[in-house]
Scaffold this active site. Structure first.
Site, PDB file in Angstrom:
ATOM      1  N   GLN A 118      -5.367   4.913   7.014  1.00 53.58           N
ATOM      2  CA  GLN A 118      -4.974   3.639   6.389  1.00 53.58           C
ATOM      3  C   GLN A 118      -4.411   2.624   7.382  1.00 53.58           C
ATOM      4  O   GLN A 118      -4.025   1.528   7.000  1.00 53.58           O
ATOM      5  CB  GLN A 118      -3.959   3.894   5.268  1.00 53.58           C
ATOM      6  CG  GLN A 118      -4.572   4.666   4.106  1.00 53.58           C
ATOM      7  CD  GLN A 118      -3.551   5.054   3.038  1.00 53.58           C
ATOM      8  OE1 GLN A 118      -2.349   4.848   3.195  1.00 53.58           O
ATOM      9  NE2 GLN A 118      -4.037   5.619   1.949  1.00 53.58           N
ATOM     10  N   HIS A 182       0.147   4.929   4.127  1.00 50.98           N
ATOM     11  CA  HIS A 182       1.202   4.112   3.494  1.00 50.98           C
ATOM     12  C   HIS A 182       1.990   3.261   4.484  1.00 50.98           C
ATOM     13  O   HIS A 182       3.179   3.458   4.692  1.00 50.98           O
ATOM     14  CB  HIS A 182       2.158   5.000   2.687  1.00 50.98           C
ATOM     15  CG  HIS A 182       1.509   5.610   1.491  1.00 50.98           C
ATOM     16  ND1 HIS A 182       2.221   6.186   0.466  1.00 50.98           N
ATOM     17  CD2 HIS A 182       0.203   5.747   1.143  1.00 50.98           C
ATOM     18  CE1 HIS A 182       1.392   6.651  -0.453  1.00 50.98           C
ATOM     19  NE2 HIS A 182       0.154   6.410  -0.059  1.00 50.98           N
ATOM     20  N   GLU A 278       1.693  -0.338  -9.741  1.00 52.59           N
ATOM     21  CA  GLU A 278       2.665  -1.261 -10.345  1.00 52.59           C
ATOM     22  C   GLU A 278       2.478  -2.709  -9.906  1.00 52.59           C
ATOM     23  O   GLU A 278       2.095  -2.977  -8.781  1.00 52.59           O
ATOM     24  CB  GLU A 278       4.093  -0.861  -9.927  1.00 52.59           C
ATOM     25  CG  GLU A 278       4.552   0.480 -10.437  1.00 52.59           C
ATOM     26  CD  GLU A 278       5.999   0.772 -10.056  1.00 52.59           C
ATOM     27  OE1 GLU A 278       6.626  -0.050  -9.347  1.00 52.59           O
ATOM     28  OE2 GLU A 278       6.508   1.831 -10.485  1.00 52.59           O
ATOM     29  N   TYR A 288      13.441  -0.832  -6.946  1.00 53.87           N
ATOM     30  CA  TYR A 288      12.249  -0.707  -7.787  1.00 53.87           C
ATOM     31  C   TYR A 288      11.854   0.739  -8.091  1.00 53.87           C
ATOM     32  O   TYR A 288      10.785   0.986  -8.647  1.00 53.87           O
ATOM     33  CB  TYR A 288      11.115  -1.562  -7.190  1.00 53.87           C
ATOM     34  CG  TYR A 288      11.463  -3.033  -7.406  1.00 53.87           C
ATOM     35  CD1 TYR A 288      11.054  -3.704  -8.550  1.00 53.87           C
ATOM     36  CD2 TYR A 288      12.324  -3.699  -6.546  1.00 53.87           C
ATOM     37  CE1 TYR A 288      11.449  -5.011  -8.809  1.00 53.87           C
ATOM     38  CE2 TYR A 288      12.729  -5.011  -6.788  1.00 53.87           C
ATOM     39  CZ  TYR A 288      12.282  -5.656  -7.926  1.00 53.87           C
ATOM     40  OH  TYR A 288      12.693  -6.939  -8.195  1.00 53.87           O
ATOM     41  N   TYR A 299      -0.593  14.098  -7.172  1.00 55.76           N
ATOM     42  CA  TYR A 299      -2.035  14.374  -7.158  1.00 55.76           C
ATOM     43  C   TYR A 299      -2.325  15.790  -7.651  1.00 55.76           C
ATOM     44  O   TYR A 299      -3.378  16.071  -8.198  1.00 55.76           O
ATOM     45  CB  TYR A 299      -2.600  14.153  -5.753  1.00 55.76           C
ATOM     46  CG  TYR A 299      -2.498  12.709  -5.329  1.00 55.76           C
ATOM     47  CD1 TYR A 299      -3.218  11.728  -6.001  1.00 55.76           C
ATOM     48  CD2 TYR A 299      -1.665  12.322  -4.296  1.00 55.76           C
ATOM     49  CE1 TYR A 299      -3.114  10.387  -5.643  1.00 55.76           C
ATOM     50  CE2 TYR A 299      -1.555  10.987  -3.925  1.00 55.76           C
ATOM     51  CZ  TYR A 299      -2.275  10.030  -4.597  1.00 55.76           C
ATOM     52  OH  TYR A 299      -2.164   8.714  -4.248  1.00 55.76           O
TER      53      TYR A 299
HETATM   54 CA   LIG Z   1       8.626   1.161  -9.390  1.00 49.05          CA
END
Ligand SMILES: [Ca+2]
Length: 405
Positions: A118, A182, A278, A288, A299
């Protein structure tokens, strides 16, 4: 409440004539949610409309036209003052594209990126005074002795547009970690001229808890000056053991950032695990929730932690998707080409292979539509051109113009 939502949705379906749009493939019309697949979990939303909102359908005829298929894994696209586009390519170069889809040669001079999995050259922004200073800011994954990290750099686009000059790394989201997942990677410039950047928690179970740590830059939205220092007014300045550059925390992997030009609000999207992607409205200093609360599961199929979806003191997403769409770059539309789309949010979808159009009222999602789902492309980023059309790039190297037919 349901009646209200249906009514809003129907009014959005419009009175402008038949649904003759093309490029939207097998989109459904009416008020059924666009998502028809089973969710991964039996979690219930915290409020009506937080997921699987009524479907809407654009009534103005529009088309998505492929302008190029020759980009090399594009990741971010921004519009230049003259209407052309500056685009990052994951391997470590940038290119300029015209609105006709003509591409420049790769722009070089950037620091080396770690393009495994990534990682790579990620999002970008240009200076509000680009016309005079030609400054570009970008995010990339950098290899260090201790592992890889998300870094932010700046440099000047040369007058011949062939290279970035004086590239300088101004910020490193530490700690580094020996993994390639990530990284976050979006970057915006706010009204005060500071950089808003996004990071990820690096995916591993070992680093995941750091999304909650205020002494780590992982899993955060971060606000810094153009020299990489904590920006004035940040919420944790002066708080012991907290990094002053942190703006919000408890994020998993923030792949989309956008200001709503109508309100000035900062919005964010992030990948959930299996389910639980989200959309969040970002307020400074707020938590958050990841990994303490989520609408997704591991997963493996097991719960994340105790399997909570809400907790006092933790922000709820404005909207979530289960199954995931893998939301990536996004933009609020405020152009004149498609008046029907004013103030709607457009999100590039990777695994879902469409662009999600969200109708938002009073900071709640009231309608969802899937655009270009017939193209079979992983949409990576979308922006608005000077001509009021949307422009999107895909992992497959395509550049699209989406506009009134
Ligand atoms: Ca969240």
């Amino acid at each position: 409440m349901l009646a209200l939502l249906i009514s809003l949705s129907l009014s959005n379906c419009g009175t402008q004539g038949s649904n003759s749009n093309v490029g939207s493939g097998k989109d459904t019309s009416g008020t059924r949610p666009v998502e028809t697949k089973d969710p991964n979990s039996d979690y219930k939303p915290a409020f009506a409309g937080q997921t699987r909102i009524s479907g809407v359908k654009t009534s103005t005829a529009y088309e998505g036209k492929m302008l190029s298929k020759d980009l090399q894994k594009p990741w971010g696209i921004v519009v230049l003052p003259d209407g052309r586009f500056l685009i990052t390519e994951k391997g470590g170069t940038m290119r300029i594209a015209t609105t006709q889809g003509e591409l420049s040669a790769p722009i070089t001079g950037l620091p080396a990126v770690n393009a495994s999995e990534q990682g790579g050259l990620l999002g970008l922004s240009i200076d509000p005074n680009f016309s005079s200073n030609r400054m570009v800011y970008w995010s990339f994954s950098e290899k260090t002795d201790n592992g890889n990290l998300t870094a932010i750099a700046k440099g000047k686009l040369s007058s011949d547009e062939k290279q970035i000059e004086n590239a300088t790394v101004i910020y490193r989201a530490t700690p580094a970690f020996k993994g390639n997942l990530h990284y976050g990677g979006r970057i915006l410039i706010d009204k005060s001229g500071n950089l808003i950047i996004s990071t990820g928690e690096r995916s591993d179970l070992q680093t995941r808890p750091q999304a909650q740590y205020l002494n780590s830059s992982l899993g955060k939205v971060i606000r810094i000056t153009k020299d990489g220092k904590a920006a004035e007014g940040n919420p944790f300045i002066g708080k012991p053991d907290a990094r002053p550059e942190i703006y919000s925390y408890g994020h998993r992997n923030v792949q989309g950032l956008a200001f709503n030009p109508a309100t000035g609000d900062l919005w964010e999207n992030e990948f959930g695990p299996r389910g639980g992607d989200e959309l969040n409205l970002i307020r400074p200093g707020k938590n958050y929730g990841w990994p303490l609360i989520t609408y997704g599961i591991e997963y493996s199929g097991s719960k994340v932690g105790p399997g909570n979806t809400k907790q006092d003191g933790l922000e709820q997403p404005v909207y979530y998707w289960d199954p995931v769409i893998s939301p990536s770059g996004m933009t609020f539309y405020n152009g004149d080409n498609m008046p029907e789309w004013k103030n709607n949010l457009f999100i590039a979808g990777l695994s879902s292979m469409h662009i999600a159009r969200l109708v938002i009222r009073d900071n709640k999602v009231v309608g969802e539509e899937r655009l270009l789902s017939g193209e079979n492309q992983r949409f990576r980023d979308v922006t608005q051109g000077k001509d009021g059309a949307l422009y999107a790039v895909t992992d497959g190297g395509r550049l699209y113009r989406i506009a009134k037919k």
